[in-house]
Scaffold this motif. Sequence first.
Motif, PDB file in Angstrom:
ATOM      1  N   GLY A 107       0.546 -44.894 105.687  1.00 57.52           N
ATOM      2  CA  GLY A 107      -0.529 -44.682 106.650  1.00 57.52           C
ATOM      3  C   GLY A 107      -1.848 -44.425 105.944  1.00 57.52           C
ATOM      4  O   GLY A 107      -1.897 -44.155 104.745  1.00 57.52           O
ATOM      5  N   ALA A 108      -2.913 -44.508 106.710  1.00 63.67           N
ATOM      6  CA  ALA A 108      -4.242 -44.278 106.158  1.00 63.67           C
ATOM      7  C   ALA A 108      -4.443 -42.798 105.837  1.00 63.67           C
ATOM      8  O   ALA A 108      -3.908 -41.929 106.515  1.00 63.67           O
ATOM      9  N   VAL A 109      -5.209 -42.542 104.794  1.00 63.55           N
ATOM     10  CA  VAL A 109      -5.621 -41.186 104.446  1.00 63.55           C
ATOM     11  C   VAL A 109      -7.052 -41.040 104.931  1.00 63.55           C
ATOM     12  O   VAL A 109      -7.913 -41.851 104.596  1.00 63.55           O
ATOM     13  N   LYS A 110      -7.300 -40.022 105.729  1.00 64.17           N
ATOM     14  CA  LYS A 110      -8.631 -39.810 106.283  1.00 64.17           C
ATOM     15  C   LYS A 110      -9.309 -38.631 105.588  1.00 64.17           C
ATOM     16  O   LYS A 110      -8.654 -37.718 105.113  1.00 64.17           O
ATOM     17  N   LYS A 111     -10.638 -38.704 105.523  1.00 67.53           N
ATOM     18  CA  LYS A 111     -11.470 -37.648 104.945  1.00 67.53           C
ATOM     19  C   LYS A 111     -11.102 -37.336 103.496  1.00 67.53           C
ATOM     20  O   LYS A 111     -11.085 -36.183 103.076  1.00 67.53           O
ATOM     21  N   LEU A 112     -10.837 -38.360 102.724  1.00 63.57           N
ATOM     22  CA  LEU A 112     -10.537 -38.215 101.303  1.00 63.57           C
ATOM     23  C   LEU A 112     -11.813 -37.831 100.556  1.00 63.57           C
ATOM     24  O   LEU A 112     -12.874 -38.381 100.812  1.00 63.57           O
ATOM     25  N   VAL A 113     -11.686 -36.872  99.658  1.00 64.90           N
ATOM     26  CA  VAL A 113     -12.801 -36.484  98.804  1.00 64.90           C
ATOM     27  C   VAL A 113     -12.417 -36.827  97.372  1.00 64.90           C
ATOM     28  O   VAL A 113     -11.510 -36.230  96.805  1.00 64.90           O
ATOM     29  N   ALA A 114     -13.079 -37.826  96.821  1.00 64.98           N
ATOM     30  CA  ALA A 114     -12.819 -38.254  95.443  1.00 64.98           C
ATOM     31  C   ALA A 114     -13.745 -37.473  94.525  1.00 64.98           C
ATOM     32  O   ALA A 114     -14.961 -37.455  94.735  1.00 64.98           O
ATOM     33  N   THR A 115     -13.178 -36.819  93.531  1.00 64.76           N
ATOM     34  CA  THR A 115     -13.961 -35.979  92.627  1.00 64.76           C
ATOM     35  C   THR A 115     -13.804 -36.458  91.193  1.00 64.76           C
ATOM     36  O   THR A 115     -12.706 -36.775  90.751  1.00 64.76           O
ATOM     37  N   LEU A 127     -23.191 -45.258  94.186  1.00 63.71           N
ATOM     38  CA  LEU A 127     -24.332 -44.353  94.032  1.00 63.71           C
ATOM     39  C   LEU A 127     -24.827 -43.802  95.363  1.00 63.71           C
ATOM     40  O   LEU A 127     -25.173 -42.622  95.454  1.00 63.71           O
ATOM     41  N   ALA A 128     -24.850 -44.618  96.394  1.00 60.50           N
ATOM     42  CA  ALA A 128     -25.454 -44.226  97.669  1.00 60.50           C
ATOM     43  C   ALA A 128     -24.818 -42.983  98.288  1.00 60.50           C
ATOM     44  O   ALA A 128     -25.490 -42.225  98.975  1.00 60.50           O
ATOM     45  N   THR A 129     -23.534 -42.745  98.021  1.00 60.21           N
ATOM     46  CA  THR A 129     -22.845 -41.617  98.645  1.00 60.21           C
ATOM     47  C   THR A 129     -22.460 -40.516  97.661  1.00 60.21           C
ATOM     48  O   THR A 129     -21.747 -39.588  98.012  1.00 60.21           O
ATOM     49  N   ALA A 130     -22.949 -40.602  96.433  1.00 61.06           N
ATOM     50  CA  ALA A 130     -22.574 -39.627  95.408  1.00 61.06           C
ATOM     51  C   ALA A 130     -23.229 -38.268  95.651  1.00 61.06           C
ATOM     52  O   ALA A 130     -24.394 -38.176  96.024  1.00 61.06           O
ATOM     53  N   GLU A 131     -22.443 -37.238  95.413  1.00 61.85           N
ATOM     54  CA  GLU A 131     -22.920 -35.863  95.435  1.00 61.85           C
ATOM     55  C   GLU A 131     -22.589 -35.256  94.076  1.00 61.85           C
ATOM     56  O   GLU A 131     -21.699 -35.736  93.379  1.00 61.85           O
ATOM     57  N   ALA A 132     -23.291 -34.176  93.726  1.00 62.57           N
ATOM     58  CA  ALA A 132     -23.040 -33.515  92.446  1.00 62.57           C
ATOM     59  C   ALA A 132     -23.100 -32.005  92.621  1.00 62.57           C
ATOM     60  O   ALA A 132     -23.570 -31.495  93.644  1.00 62.57           O
ATOM     61  N   THR A 133     -22.620 -31.297  91.594  1.00 61.42           N
ATOM     62  CA  THR A 133     -22.648 -29.837  91.583  1.00 61.42           C
ATOM     63  C   THR A 133     -22.955 -29.347  90.180  1.00 61.42           C
ATOM     64  O   THR A 133     -22.632 -30.015  89.198  1.00 61.42           O
ATOM     65  N   ILE A 134     -23.557 -28.162  90.112  1.00 58.03           N
ATOM     66  CA  ILE A 134     -23.765 -27.519  88.822  1.00 58.03           C
ATOM     67  C   ILE A 134     -22.866 -26.292  88.686  1.00 58.03           C
ATOM     68  O   ILE A 134     -22.780 -25.700  87.619  1.00 58.03           O
ATOM     69  N   ASP A 135     -22.189 -25.915  89.791  1.00 61.80           N
ATOM     70  CA  ASP A 135     -21.352 -24.711  89.774  1.00 61.80           C
ATOM     71  C   ASP A 135     -19.918 -24.946  90.258  1.00 61.80           C
ATOM     72  O   ASP A 135     -19.146 -24.002  90.396  1.00 61.80           O
ATOM     73  N   ASN A 136     -19.564 -26.191  90.534  1.00 63.02           N
ATOM     74  CA  ASN A 136     -18.242 -26.568  91.056  1.00 63.02           C
ATOM     75  C   ASN A 136     -17.926 -25.941  92.413  1.00 63.02           C
ATOM     76  O   ASN A 136     -16.776 -25.881  92.813  1.00 63.02           O
ATOM     77  N   VAL A 137     -18.959 -25.481  93.117  1.00 65.49           N
ATOM     78  CA  VAL A 137     -18.776 -24.905  94.452  1.00 65.49           C
ATOM     79  C   VAL A 137     -19.648 -25.638  95.469  1.00 65.49           C
ATOM     80  O   VAL A 137     -19.162 -26.142  96.465  1.00 65.49           O
ATOM     81  N   LEU A 156     -14.999 -39.967 101.385  1.00 69.06           N
ATOM     82  CA  LEU A 156     -14.593 -41.267 101.907  1.00 69.06           C
ATOM     83  C   LEU A 156     -14.008 -41.084 103.300  1.00 69.06           C
ATOM     84  O   LEU A 156     -13.203 -40.184 103.526  1.00 69.06           O
ATOM     85  N   GLN A 157     -14.416 -41.921 104.215  1.00 67.24           N
ATOM     86  CA  GLN A 157     -13.938 -41.802 105.589  1.00 67.24           C
ATOM     87  C   GLN A 157     -12.447 -42.086 105.702  1.00 67.24           C
ATOM     88  O   GLN A 157     -11.714 -41.359 106.351  1.00 67.24           O
ATOM     89  N   GLU A 158     -12.001 -43.162 105.045  1.00 71.27           N
ATOM     90  CA  GLU A 158     -10.597 -43.561 105.181  1.00 71.27           C
ATOM     91  C   GLU A 158     -10.190 -44.449 104.009  1.00 71.27           C
ATOM     92  O   GLU A 158     -10.971 -45.273 103.541  1.00 71.27           O
ATOM     93  N   LEU A 159      -8.956 -44.246 103.558  1.00 76.00           N
ATOM     94  CA  LEU A 159      -8.367 -45.108 102.533  1.00 76.00           C
ATOM     95  C   LEU A 159      -7.058 -45.613 103.113  1.00 76.00           C
ATOM     96  O   LEU A 159      -6.123 -44.840 103.339  1.00 76.00           O
ATOM     97  N   GLY A 160      -7.004 -46.901 103.399  1.00 77.31           N
ATOM     98  CA  GLY A 160      -5.851 -47.499 104.059  1.00 77.31           C
ATOM     99  C   GLY A 160      -4.591 -47.466 103.211  1.00 77.31           C
ATOM    100  O   GLY A 160      -4.629 -47.244 101.993  1.00 77.31           O
TER     101      GLY A 160
END
Length: 106
Positions: free
Chosen positions: A23-31, A48-58, A86-90
């Motif tokens: 089944g599809a995986v929804k709301k996947l967060v790739a880190t 690049l368009a959807t990349a986020e970053a952190t300096i404190d891992n929080v 990611l919204q969904e990974l089939g």
Amino acid sequence: AASQVKPGEIIEYRATYKNVSTGAVKKLVATLPVPKGLEYQAKTANPLATAEATIDNVTFATVPLMDADKKQAIPTKQYRALRWKLQELGADQSIVVSARMKVSQE
């Protein structure tokens, strides 16, 4: 090979996320962590368009990270991780996230 990388060189750091379920995986967060000794190179996160970053891992925010007080970009050498929501990974699909990193000279 990683054992042959020298300080100052640029490497591409990748992580592959594969859905092995039926089944599809929804709301996947790739880190993608930025390990000690590596420095993220600006504008190389993929996608690049959807990349986020952190300096404190929080706390994560859209790339480039901005200093709220000084109203300027935070140096990329301070980044500790990148992530993509990611919204969904089939079923049986995969995605690769990547970024280029410079090997620290320190």
